[in-house]
Design a protein around this motif. Structure first.
Motif, short mmCIF file in Angstrom:
data_model
loop_
_atom_site.label_atom_id
_atom_site.label_comp_id
_atom_site.label_asym_id
_atom_site.label_seq_id
_atom_site.Cartn_x
_atom_site.Cartn_y
_atom_site.Cartn_z
N UNK A 1 3.19 14.93 -6.61
CA UNK A 1 1.63 14.92 -6.35
C UNK A 1 1.02 15.69 -7.38
N UNK A 2 1.67 16.41 -8.17
CA UNK A 2 0.90 17.35 -9.15
C UNK A 2 1.73 16.89 -10.27
N UNK A 244 -14.62 -1.51 -10.40
CA UNK A 244 -14.66 -2.82 -10.12
C UNK A 244 -13.10 -3.41 -10.37
N UNK A 245 -12.67 -4.37 -9.51
CA UNK A 245 -11.49 -4.90 -9.74
C UNK A 245 -10.47 -4.24 -9.12
N UNK A 246 -9.00 -4.35 -9.51
CA UNK A 246 -7.97 -3.80 -9.03
C UNK A 246 -7.37 -2.87 -9.66
N UNK A 247 -7.16 -1.56 -8.95
CA UNK A 247 -6.46 -0.27 -9.79
C UNK A 247 -5.07 -0.23 -9.03
N UNK A 248 -4.04 -0.30 -9.78
CA UNK A 248 -2.80 -0.35 -9.26
C UNK A 248 -2.08 0.91 -9.82
N UNK A 249 -1.58 1.73 -8.66
CA UNK A 249 -0.89 3.06 -8.98
C UNK A 249 0.54 2.83 -8.60
N UNK A 250 1.39 3.16 -9.79
CA UNK A 250 2.88 2.98 -9.47
C UNK A 250 3.75 4.15 -9.80
N UNK A 251 4.72 4.21 -9.28
CA UNK A 251 5.49 5.36 -9.62
C UNK A 251 6.70 5.47 -8.16
N UNK A 252 7.73 6.06 -8.80
CA UNK A 252 8.86 6.55 -7.67
C UNK A 252 8.23 7.64 -6.67
N UNK A 253 9.33 7.83 -5.91
CA UNK A 253 9.09 8.89 -4.85
C UNK A 253 8.52 10.22 -5.32
N UNK A 254 7.68 10.85 -4.70
CA UNK A 254 7.21 12.36 -4.91
C UNK A 254 6.24 12.26 -6.06
N UNK A 255 5.83 11.22 -6.51
CA UNK A 255 4.98 11.28 -7.89
C UNK A 255 3.46 11.52 -7.74
N UNK A 256 3.22 11.62 -6.46
CA UNK A 256 1.77 11.98 -6.10
C UNK A 256 0.71 10.68 -6.03
N UNK A 257 1.48 9.51 -5.83
CA UNK A 257 0.62 8.11 -5.92
C UNK A 257 -0.52 8.11 -4.69
N UNK A 258 0.15 8.80 -3.51
CA UNK A 258 -0.79 8.60 -2.30
C UNK A 258 -2.03 9.60 -2.63
N UNK A 259 -1.88 10.93 -3.02
CA UNK A 259 -2.86 11.64 -2.89
C UNK A 259 -3.89 11.38 -4.26
N UNK A 260 -3.42 10.86 -5.19
CA UNK A 260 -4.25 10.28 -6.31
C UNK A 260 -5.32 9.00 -5.93
N UNK A 261 -4.53 8.22 -4.94
CA UNK A 261 -5.34 7.07 -4.49
C UNK A 261 -6.68 7.62 -3.48
N UNK A 730 13.49 5.98 10.44
CA UNK A 730 13.61 5.60 9.04
C UNK A 730 12.20 5.10 8.51
N UNK A 731 11.83 3.87 8.92
CA UNK A 731 10.75 3.29 8.66
C UNK A 731 9.36 4.04 8.57
N UNK A 732 9.26 4.82 9.82
CA UNK A 732 8.04 5.65 10.01
C UNK A 732 8.12 7.02 9.03
N UNK A 733 9.04 7.11 8.15
CA UNK A 733 9.30 8.20 7.33
C UNK A 733 8.45 8.15 5.90
N UNK A 734 8.23 6.81 5.78
CA UNK A 734 7.62 6.41 4.59
C UNK A 734 6.23 7.16 4.31
N UNK A 735 6.12 7.65 3.20
CA UNK A 735 4.72 8.55 2.84
C UNK A 735 4.87 9.72 3.25
N UNK A 736 5.88 10.49 4.01
CA UNK A 736 5.74 11.67 4.67
C UNK A 736 6.78 12.55 3.95
N UNK A 737 6.59 13.85 3.98
CA UNK A 737 7.69 14.90 3.13
C UNK A 737 7.72 16.21 4.08
N UNK A 738 9.13 16.72 3.98
CA UNK A 738 9.24 17.83 4.69
C UNK A 738 9.82 18.93 3.61
#
Length: 778
Positions: A1-2, A244-261, A730-738
């Motif tokens: 995320x940072x 305007x338009x579509x902004x796509x933010x990609x990256x592997x796990x832990x790269x902060x995509x969600x917080x940036x969005x 397992x599926x509900x763990x998506x996007x979460x961190x511990x």
């Protein structure tokens, strides 16, 4: 995320630059520094925090004054529009009422914003120098000015605050020092500095080991922290990209995509409030657990005009958290199901009569199935089902006239016959049973009948797939709960059928009590408390409810027209089924989009079909892409383990670089299945001693019940563990961190998950510091 700060000047006292001791760096005119004593360092730190505390105190004092001003404006607004006259009101009085409402609304909104800004209101400071001299700027969650209208705090989204995120030693943007302040309530408890120049001025003190690494080391809590104070330059570029338009933010796990969005959503609301607050912003995540995790991020940034929905909550009157087995999810998520739904939407109501009999104007009318089906097909070419009743009865009347008319009946008027047919009681009763308006949820439940499901699926699904579809919808009926995949099918049927228009019905006291009792029974029957249903879903049943009837629970409320939004943010986009993309597209026809995802974590197997549906949702809008390449969540040791697993099956996976090391490798052990519970307790107790924050047991369905009992008894394992230990599938763990995870039975996770190894990869990247993998052996 940072993002990392490779330019940190944490240089030792070797004569090569600034010196560091106990978190305090001092510069001198030679570029060298003297190492201060521990006592001197502590005094220097205390002085710096005292300076920051004085400014924060001043800001909060102004904040309280601003709150009082807002309250006075509310009082003034309430006084407007008052009159002692009775009867008709004058135009000027109407204007007064409008002005009153506008003043009260805006003042109340401002007062609400001010009253909630306590935790970390001021989080940053910039020391800047240019040809005009030295300047200090404080950055925070919202702008605050003093009585002379001089800025005390600059809103983080304002252009003047952008150097806080974008300045680097290569491009310092006139910044000498960036300081991140940490507060608890209104008290400054720490500070971390980044130096942007090679030689610090004599009077500039540099604190700490860097904001980035300090933030990375903190424990995870139940809610995602907003990281506005430590957003980095590449992430800030994505946040402030054109709307305007579509902004796509990609990256592997832990790269902060969600917080940036999420920060992008807050920035868009700030930069063009009229458009995005008026049109609305929809944020969609994969699960209710995920939305609960992030729900405090945007409000903490000063934005609460955002609709936050899990994929199972997007459609009004449908709240779903249950997941289908992979085989059923594959059928329901594919675009092939649309042909099945189209046939179901045109089908007759179960148990409806197949013959119309009536005596009209002295003529016997008998319309059997074949004639009824032909008329039905003709009418549905031009009408939605739920708006076709008038056209249908007229078409039946015309067909009845053709059948009943005889050559010698010249005295019988066609128009008179049709008018009599339309108003005939027998015809009205037949139409109510055969072709009344239907709820899209009701039509979907028709497919729980295996024979009907096979008939509607002929030539589209295999017989085995049709049976899987019917069985999954029977499970919906048995449990009284929709699955997440069901919701997109309801939405598709709603578009096909058209809206059911009903007159409002006044509910009686006894009926309202019955609804309350039914709701309580539903919670008990399902075994989980009611989750956060959308605030705008109405509890207006379309018919009388009876106790214990799961079907009535499923048909509670009313599926209205979908809301359309000015901006749609989709997180974990790689898991969105093609049918779910169509559901989201109905809510974003004229919207701009922010889309976040990583294909290596996908739980949907047919990525080409999903890509096609996604592109159709976006239309011809322009695209831009941002890639996040650094993993800030996982320790290197944890991520190396996860990378090895996914590389064997997804060799082209987008693998980010982890930036932290703990020196502790993940634990991977095989244990006897009959001693699994005791082994898990031992490992949880060990992790509780090693980390201060959250611990998750991630377990497949096979072990869910026993692990739930273990979590319920967490206080017996270690004092205070009850608030830190959670169980997640397992599926509900998506996007979460511990802070730490116990991953239970990875082979079973692969076997039960629609994405197989990709879902296991998600599970293995949830831990920030420690991970234990336990493999039961029968």
């Amino acid at each position: 995320m940072l993002a990392p700060r490779p330019w940190r000047t944490d240089r030792t006292a070797d004569g090569m630059g600034d010196s560091v001791s106990d978190g305090v760096v001092t510069g001198d005119d030679t570029g060298r520094g003297d190492v201060p004593s521990d006592e001197a360092a502590a005094e220097s730190l205390a002085r710096e925090l005292a300076v920051e505390q004085a400014h924060v105190d001043r800001v909060h004092a102004e904040l309280r004054k601003a709150g009082e001003r807002a309250r006075l404006v509310e009082i003034e607004g309430m006084s407007r529009g008052r009159t002692d006259r009775t009867g008709d009101i004058r135009d000027e009085e109407v204007s007064g009422l409008f002005a009153r409402d506008a003043l009260v609304f805006r003042a109340g909104q401002r007062r609400h914003d001010l009253e909630r800004q306590h935790e970390g209101l001021v989080f940053g400071r910039l020391d800047m120098e240019d040809s005009h001299g030295r300047e200090v700027r404080y950055v925070g969650r919202l702008g605050v000015r003093d009585d002379d209208y001089e800025p005390l705090v600059i809103d983080w989204r304002a252009p003047a605050a952008s150097p806080f995120y974008r300045a680097t030693p290569v491009d310092p943007q006139s910044v000498l020092r960036r300081r991140v302040l940490r507060s608890r309530g209104e008290t400054v408890i720490g500070a971390e500095d980044d130096l942007m120049v090679a030689d610090a001025p004599d009077d500039l003190v540099v604190l700490g080991e860097g904001a980035l690494m300090a933030a990375l080391g903190r424990s995870r809590s139940a809610h995602m922290r907003d990281i506005v104070a430590t957003i980095q330059a590449d992430q800030d570029e994505a946040i402030r990209a054109p709307a305007r338009g579509v902004t796509e933010i990609t990256g592997g796990p832990g790269t902060g995509k969600t917080v940036v969005a999420l920060h992008r959503a807050a920035y868009l609301l700030y930069s063009d409030r009229r458009r995005f607050e008026g049109g609305g912003v929809l944020v969609v995540g994969p699960s209710a657990a995920y939305t609960a995790y992030i729900e405090r991020v945007l409000p903490s940034l000063g934005e609460d005009s955002v609709a936050l929905r899990a994929l199972g909550d997007v459609v009004d009157a449908c709240t779903a958290g249950r997941l289908d087995p992979p085989s059923a999810a594959a059928v329901k998520g594919s675009l092939r199901i649309r042909r099945v739904l189209a046939r179901a939407a045109r089908d007759t109501i179960p148990g409806a009569p197949d013959t119309l009999r009536a005596m009209v104007s002295g003529r016997a009318v008998r319309l059997e199935r074949r004639r009824l089906d032909r008329v039905r097909s003709q009418v549905l070419r031009r009408h939605h089902r739920n708006s076709s009743q008038d056209a249908m009865v007229l078409a039946l009347a015309a067909d009845a006239w053709t059948q009943a008319r005889r050559p010698e009946d010249r005295d019988v008027d066609r128009e008179e016959f049709i008018a009599t047919f339309v108003d005939h009681r027998d015809v009205e009763a037949f139409m109510h049973a055969w072709w009344r308006p239907v709820d899209p949820r009701e039509v979907l439940l028709w497919l729980a009948d295996a024979r009907r499901a096979r008939r509607c699926s002929r030539g589209v699904l295999t017989e085995a797939e049709a049976d899987v579809l019917a069985a999954s919808l029977q499970a919906t009926l048995d449990t009284g709960t929709w699955s997440v995949a069901d919701v997109a099918l309801v939405d598709d049927l709603d578009a096909r059928l058209g809206e059911v228009k009903e007159m409002p019905v006044e509910r009686g006291f006894f009926e309202i009590e019955e609804l309350d009792e039914l709701e309580a029974q539903r919670s008990l029957r399902v075994g989980v408390p009611e989750r956060n249903a959308p605030a705008h879903s109405a509890l207006t049943p379309t018919r009388h409810l009876t106790h214990g009837d799961a079907r009535d629970v499923l048909l509670r409320g009313h599926v209205g027209r979908p809301s359309e939004y000015a901006h749609v943010l989709v997180d974990e986009a790689q898991d969105v089924f093609p049918m779910q993309w169509r559901m989201l597209a109905r809510r974003g026809r004229w919207a701009s989009w922010t889309v976040v995802g990583d294909l290596a974590q996908a739980s949907w197997e047919d990525l080409d079909e999903a890509e096609k549906a996604r592109e159709e949702a976006f239309g011809s809008a322009p695209r831009r892409a941002f890639h996040m390449a650094t993993n800030y969540r996982n320790a290197k040791e944890v991520f190396a383990y996860a990378e090895k697993v996914v590389r064997e099956h997804v060799p082209d996976a987008d693998i980010p670089a982890a930036v932290r090391e703990t020196g502790v490798d993940p634990v991977d052990v095989t244990v006897p299945a009959d001693s699994l519970d005791a082994t898990v307790r031992t490992h949880v107790a060990e992790l509780a001693d090693e980390v201060d924050g959250s611990i998750a047991i991630i377990a497949p369905a096979r072990w869910a019940a026993s692990m739930a009992d273990l979590v319920a008894a967490a206080e017996d394992i270690a004092p205070g563990l009850g608030a830190r230990l959670v169980l997640v599938d397992p599926l509900s763990s998506k996007g979460l961190e511990y802070d730490a995870t116990v991953v239970l039975d990875p082979d079973e996770i692969v076997a039960e998950s629609p994405g197989g190894v990709r879902v296991l990869y998600v599970v293995l990247t949830r831990a920030a510091h420690r991970m234990h993998v336990l493999r039961p052996e029968d």
